[in-house]
Design a protein around this motif. Structure first.
Motif, PDB file in Angstrom:
ATOM      1  N   ALA A 320       0.650 -37.279  -9.086  1.00 32.24           N
ATOM      2  CA  ALA A 320       1.614 -36.220  -8.783  1.00 32.24           C
ATOM      3  C   ALA A 320       1.177 -34.867  -9.319  1.00 32.24           C
ATOM      4  O   ALA A 320       1.284 -33.849  -8.633  1.00 32.24           O
ATOM      5  CB  ALA A 320       2.979 -36.577  -9.370  1.00 32.24           C
ATOM      6  N   VAL A 321       0.669 -34.831 -10.553  1.00 27.62           N
ATOM      7  CA  VAL A 321       0.439 -33.578 -11.257  1.00 27.62           C
ATOM      8  C   VAL A 321      -1.039 -33.239 -11.388  1.00 27.62           C
ATOM      9  O   VAL A 321      -1.437 -32.091 -11.235  1.00 27.62           O
ATOM     10  CB  VAL A 321       1.097 -33.627 -12.663  1.00 27.62           C
ATOM     11  CG1 VAL A 321       0.851 -32.342 -13.428  1.00 27.62           C
ATOM     12  CG2 VAL A 321       2.588 -33.922 -12.536  1.00 27.62           C
ATOM     13  N   GLY A 322      -1.853 -34.245 -11.661  1.00 25.43           N
ATOM     14  CA  GLY A 322      -3.293 -34.024 -11.789  1.00 25.43           C
ATOM     15  C   GLY A 322      -3.720 -33.768 -13.224  1.00 25.43           C
ATOM     16  O   GLY A 322      -4.264 -34.647 -13.891  1.00 25.43           O
ATOM     17  N   ASP A 323      -3.492 -32.577 -13.721  1.00 19.36           N
ATOM     18  CA  ASP A 323      -3.982 -32.152 -15.030  1.00 19.36           C
ATOM     19  C   ASP A 323      -3.163 -32.811 -16.148  1.00 19.36           C
ATOM     20  O   ASP A 323      -1.954 -32.602 -16.243  1.00 19.36           O
ATOM     21  CB  ASP A 323      -3.869 -30.630 -15.136  1.00 19.36           C
ATOM     22  CG  ASP A 323      -4.605 -30.062 -16.335  1.00 19.36           C
ATOM     23  OD1 ASP A 323      -4.687 -30.752 -17.373  1.00 19.36           O
ATOM     24  OD2 ASP A 323      -5.096 -28.919 -16.241  1.00 19.36           O
ATOM     25  N   PRO A 324      -3.811 -33.605 -17.034  1.00 19.51           N
ATOM     26  CA  PRO A 324      -3.066 -34.308 -18.091  1.00 19.51           C
ATOM     27  C   PRO A 324      -2.396 -33.383 -19.097  1.00 19.51           C
ATOM     28  O   PRO A 324      -1.530 -33.820 -19.858  1.00 19.51           O
ATOM     29  CB  PRO A 324      -4.137 -35.173 -18.768  1.00 19.51           C
ATOM     30  CG  PRO A 324      -5.441 -34.541 -18.405  1.00 19.51           C
ATOM     31  CD  PRO A 324      -5.249 -33.946 -17.050  1.00 19.51           C
ATOM     32  N   ARG A 325      -2.754 -32.105 -19.109  1.00 16.41           N
ATOM     33  CA  ARG A 325      -2.074 -31.158 -19.998  1.00 16.41           C
ATOM     34  C   ARG A 325      -0.624 -30.950 -19.580  1.00 16.41           C
ATOM     35  O   ARG A 325       0.188 -30.459 -20.373  1.00 16.41           O
ATOM     36  CB  ARG A 325      -2.795 -29.809 -19.992  1.00 16.41           C
ATOM     37  CG  ARG A 325      -4.177 -29.816 -20.616  1.00 16.41           C
ATOM     38  CD  ARG A 325      -4.806 -28.450 -20.489  1.00 16.41           C
ATOM     39  NE  ARG A 325      -4.987 -28.069 -19.081  1.00 16.41           N
ATOM     40  CZ  ARG A 325      -5.373 -26.854 -18.687  1.00 16.41           C
ATOM     41  NH1 ARG A 325      -5.603 -25.908 -19.592  1.00 16.41           N
ATOM     42  NH2 ARG A 325      -5.517 -26.582 -17.397  1.00 16.41           N
ATOM     43  N   TYR A 326      -0.304 -31.335 -18.357  1.00 22.59           N
ATOM     44  CA  TYR A 326       1.029 -31.046 -17.835  1.00 22.59           C
ATOM     45  C   TYR A 326       1.857 -32.305 -17.582  1.00 22.59           C
ATOM     46  O   TYR A 326       2.865 -32.246 -16.896  1.00 22.59           O
ATOM     47  CB  TYR A 326       0.912 -30.225 -16.550  1.00 22.59           C
ATOM     48  CG  TYR A 326       0.308 -28.864 -16.782  1.00 22.59           C
ATOM     49  CD1 TYR A 326       1.082 -27.809 -17.264  1.00 22.59           C
ATOM     50  CD2 TYR A 326      -1.044 -28.631 -16.545  1.00 22.59           C
ATOM     51  CE1 TYR A 326       0.524 -26.557 -17.487  1.00 22.59           C
ATOM     52  CE2 TYR A 326      -1.613 -27.379 -16.767  1.00 22.59           C
ATOM     53  CZ  TYR A 326      -0.823 -26.358 -17.243  1.00 22.59           C
ATOM     54  OH  TYR A 326      -1.371 -25.112 -17.477  1.00 22.59           O
TER      55      TYR A 326
END
Length: 532
Positions: A320-326
């Motif tokens: 869903a989001v991609g970047d693990p920071r988010y």
């Protein structure tokens, strides 16, 4: 290979802006007092009692008003109310409306409008249902005064003010007299904006004009409370499903705000000197699967428990989001950052999920190849990706999973069907909700398990509901925290829903647009914004 990020970095964004809808581009010739906002979800329902979708509630906050609203410290404050009294036994509340309240059609707001609106809201809102169950009578005293007489105590002011789920908006009596199952389409409120019917382009854009006749409170605006003094002449919301097109329009100055720009393009936007990336929802979002408790296979608790074990939250949030920071994981039914988050009965969580345990539980449920229909809104990338991954995950353990693709409006329409999948019903759909809402068990529909009275999916558990009803009688946070643990133990036993994880999503705006309200939920108050 040229990445999406490079595409924008090398200056092609301006030419791509030619792809934005003509209805949106035409607004560039409008006065400087016009703010243009891009959303990926169209306004498909105008009635904030008929639909709980965030875009419909944004519409509600624009054209309607509330009896009470919460401030930035989450305290209820009077909004349409001038003064109120509570009897010594706390069983009778009397409210007086403030001066200057008028409908957009020129008539005055009355006590009868308030009573009708509370009754209609009380048919669908979790907090409203509780209030109506504890109400003996509602009485009009005069045009500006009404009383609510209780048979059991209830936290009326807190529930009237809560923005979770279905906020209480006051409608005209003639509109509020319609059943909650019939949509109100008149769009005549008493709020700080008027809906511009002439400029409405269903599926494309919708427009709000400043209500010049609105009389704000004297106090400074503070989140959903205080004086709602509108500082722009017009706000246009445009539906742009393609995120690249939306970002292109923002960079080219065609629009002022994009609510949910793609995470992988945030570095490009942050590098643009004319654009500010800002976190408007300060609490973040919790993603979950809403299951149909009425139909096979998820009318069986073992099948619902199977999904708890099947889900690999990190994999779904990557989709869903991609970047693990988010993104992150989530196990408490009360969210990750509320006063009532806890770790009771969360042993089902396992990093990576447990497909073998899920397969075993489906077998114990007596699963016999029934079709599992997953609603897939193809115009929303994150939802669509989750739906596809869910179908694949189920198919890998032998479940007959099938996607039902449509636009989001089609999902909203179909999820109301209580029938079997053979009659156009459904098995699973995907939801994200502000983390804030999960700390409001009396107000948010997500945490109701009242069967037919619950939100779509219609979970039912009497033991859990008996505990939830006790929430209204407790006065301290500590008492409610202990009750929250008891509620969560039962919730994860019968599985009211299944978490997918949590995420945060910045918005992106032109620096010429300022004073946007930060809220702990996924709503955008429009009265605070200013445009240079």
């Amino acid at each position: 290979m040229t990445s999406r990020r490079d595409f924008f970095k090398f200056g092609l964004a301006a030419s791509a802006a030619a792809a934005i809808p003509s209805s949106l581009r035409a607004q560039t010739a409008s006065p400087a007092g016009t703010v243009r906002i891009v959303t990926s979800v169209p306004l498909s329902a105008y009635d904030p009692v008929f639909s709980s979708s965030d875009i419909t509630q944004d519409h509600g906050f624009a054209i309607y008003d509330q009896l009470f609203g919460i401030d930035s410290k989450l305290r209820p404050q009077p909004q349409m109310i001038n003064r109120w009294e509570v009897s010594q036994d706390r069983m009778t509340y009397t409210f007086e409306l403030r001066d200057g309240l008028g409908w957009h059609d020129g008539t005055a707001v009355t006590a009868a409008d308030c009573i009708a609106s509370i009754r209609r809201w009380g048919q669908v809102a979790a907090g409203g249902i509780l209030i109506m169950a504890r109400t003996k009578d509602m009485v009009r005293k005069d045009d500006k005064t009404f009383s609510i007489i209780l048979k059991e105590r209830a936290p009326l002011i807190d529930l009237f003010a809560s923005p979770a789920g279905y906020p209480l908006f006051i409608m005209r009596e003639k509109d509020a007299s319609r059943p909650a199952t019939e949509q109100v389409t008149a769009n005549i409120g008493s709020g700080p904006f008027r809906f511009n019917e002439a400029l409405a382009r269903p599926g494309s854009s919708f427009t709000y004009d400043r209500n010049k006749d609105y009389v704000p409170r004297n106090e400074p605006a503070d989140l959903f409370a205080g004086g709602k003094i509108v500082k722009v002449e017009r706000v246009v919301w445009a539906t742009v499903a393609d995120p690249q097109t939306a970002v292109s329009a923002l960079q080219a100055g065609e629009v002022d705000l994009v609510q949910g720009p793609p995470i992988d393009l945030l570095p490009v936007l942050e590098a643009d000197p004319k654009i500010e990336v800002q976190m408007l929802n300060t609490a973040g979002y919790d993603w979950y699967l809403r299951l149909n408790h009425l139909q096979k296979p998820f009318n069986n608790v073992k099948a619902r428990q199977a999904l708890l074990h099947l889900i690999d939250q990190e994999a779904f949030m990557r989709a869903a989001v991609g970047d693990p920071r988010y993104f992150g994981t989530l196990t408490s039914m009360f969210g990750s950052g509320t006063l009532y988050s806890n770790d009771e009965n969360t042993g089902w969580y396992r990093k990576g999920g447990n497909p073998e345990k899920a397969k075993e539980l489906f077998k114990e449920a007596g699963y016999a190849g029934e079709k599992v229909v997953i609603l897939q809104p193809t115009n929303l990338r994150e939802y669509s990706n989750i739906a596809q991954l869910l179908a694949q995950s189920l198919q890998k353990i032998g479940i007959n999973a099938e996607l039902a693709p449509s636009d989001y409006a089609g999902v909203v329409k179909r999820r109301a069907n209580k029938g079997p999948v053979s009659d156009g019903g459904w098995s699973v759909f995907i939801v994200f909700q502000s983390d804030f809402n999960f700390g409001e068990p009396l107000a948010t529909p997500d945490l109701s398990a009242e069967g037919d009275k619950a939100w779509v999916g219609w979970p039912h558990n009497e033991e859990y509901e008996a505990l939830r009803a006790q929430w209204a009688d407790l006065e301290t946070v500590q008492q409610r925290q202990e009750l929250a643990r008891q509620m969560q133990k039962i919730w994860w036993d019968f599985v009211g829903f299944v978490f997918l994880g949590r995420s945060i999503q910045p918005a992106a705006r032109r620096k010429s647009l300022t004073k946007l309200a930060q809220t702990p939920m996924n709503y955008l108050p429009m009265w605070s914004m200013q445009k240079a």
